[in-house]
Design an enzyme around this catalytic site. Structure first.
Site, PDB file in Angstrom:
ATOM      1  NE  ARG A 207     -67.515  44.769  45.764  1.00 28.13           N
ATOM      2  CZ  ARG A 207     -68.148  45.809  45.771  1.00 28.13           C
ATOM      3  NH1 ARG A 207     -68.942  46.417  44.559  1.00 28.13           N
ATOM      4  NH2 ARG A 207     -67.421  47.486  45.719  1.00 28.13           N
ATOM      5  CE  LYS A 208     -74.285  43.127  50.678  1.00 27.06           C
ATOM      6  NZ  LYS A 208     -75.874  42.719  50.834  1.00 27.06           N
TER       7      LYS A 208
ATOM      8  CE  LYS B 203     -73.833  40.914  75.457  1.00 24.38           C
ATOM      9  NZ  LYS B 203     -75.144  40.923  75.797  1.00 24.38           N
TER      10      LYS B 203
ATOM     11  CG  ASP C  79     -63.513  50.985  61.807  1.00 22.88           C
ATOM     12  OD1 ASP C  79     -64.693  49.568  61.531  1.00 22.88           O
ATOM     13  OD2 ASP C  79     -63.708  51.697  61.540  1.00 22.88           O
TER      14      ASP C  79
END
EC number: 3.1.2.2
Length: 230
Positions: free
Chosen positions: A196-197, A175, A152
């Site tokens: 806006r994405k 994984k 993040d």
């Protein structure tokens, strides 16, 4: 996850940070110098130091920029963010001045040890990450939540190069488990923008690139100053 957008936006165009040291006050200007936690400390392994030096070499021609990282947000950045995005009835400036960045709230070597580098042309952010002993999940390995956090933070730096943004979605495929105290490379890249994405991809690999630990995609939404968050 709400991140220090205002501070990082300034950082993308900031001058290189000072060497580490305890925060102190200069008598001449009364300016507080805050410790930069993205610089080597005694807990860093040889592998992390070597990778850090390699990326610092890449910074010499200006193609990459090392991102400073501090424990607390600047008071001005907090005020600016709250003014733009937080309803006045939810503002708690006194309490917010004591808040700390989650990834920098651990004692040295016990939590998130990482240095982050940004390439504007390639729209890439790379974190060199060493997971400390207080990030354990399954015995001997880094907790999945800690892995999600460093993803993040890294993908978020890619996103906010385009403006103040917040995480809307993280899609993570684990994984292989990451051993505690090992060093991995978190590589993220801004893939596309739709209004806006902001769409960002991410991988976590061993330093020799032979082991793929994690793959992820992230969606961030650029914030609208006309629409408060609260």
């Amino acid at each position: 996850m709400l991140r220090n957008c205002a501070m990082r936006l300034r950082t993308l165009g900031a001058t290189p940070a000072r060497r580490p040291g305890a925060a102190r006050r200069l008598f001449s200007s009364e300016k507080v110098i805050r410790k930069d936690y993205a610089l080597p400390n005694p807990s860093w392994t040889k592998d992390l130091r070597l990778l850090f030096d390699q990326f610092m070499k890449k910074c010499e021609d200006g193609s990459w920029k090392r991102m400073p990282s501090h424990r607390q947000n600047p008071t001005r950045a907090i005020q600016e963010f709250q003014t733009l995005f937080v309803d006045s009835k939810f503002k708690k400036e006194e309490q917010m001045s004591k808040a700390q960045q989650f990834t920098r709230s651990f004692e040295e070597g016990l939590g998130f040890e990482y240095a982050m580098f940004y390439n504007k042309v390639e729209k890439r952010t790379v974190s060199l990450f060493q997971g400390g002993l207080h990030l354990q999940g399954v015995p001997g390995f880094v907790h999945g939540g800690a892995i999600a956090t460093i993803i993040d933070v890294t993908t978020g730096t890619c996103a906010i190069s385009e403006g103040v943004a917040m995480t809307a979605n993280l899609n993570i495929t684990y994984k292989k488990p990451i051993p505690l105290l090992s060093v991995v490379v978190v590589n993220s890249q801004l893939q596309k923008i739709e209004g806006r994405k902001l769409f960002v991809s991410c991988t976590i690999q061993s330093i020799d690139e032979k082991t793929l630990y994690t793959e992820a995609t992230a969606l961030f939404i650029k914030l609208d100053p006309e629409k408060p968050l609260t």
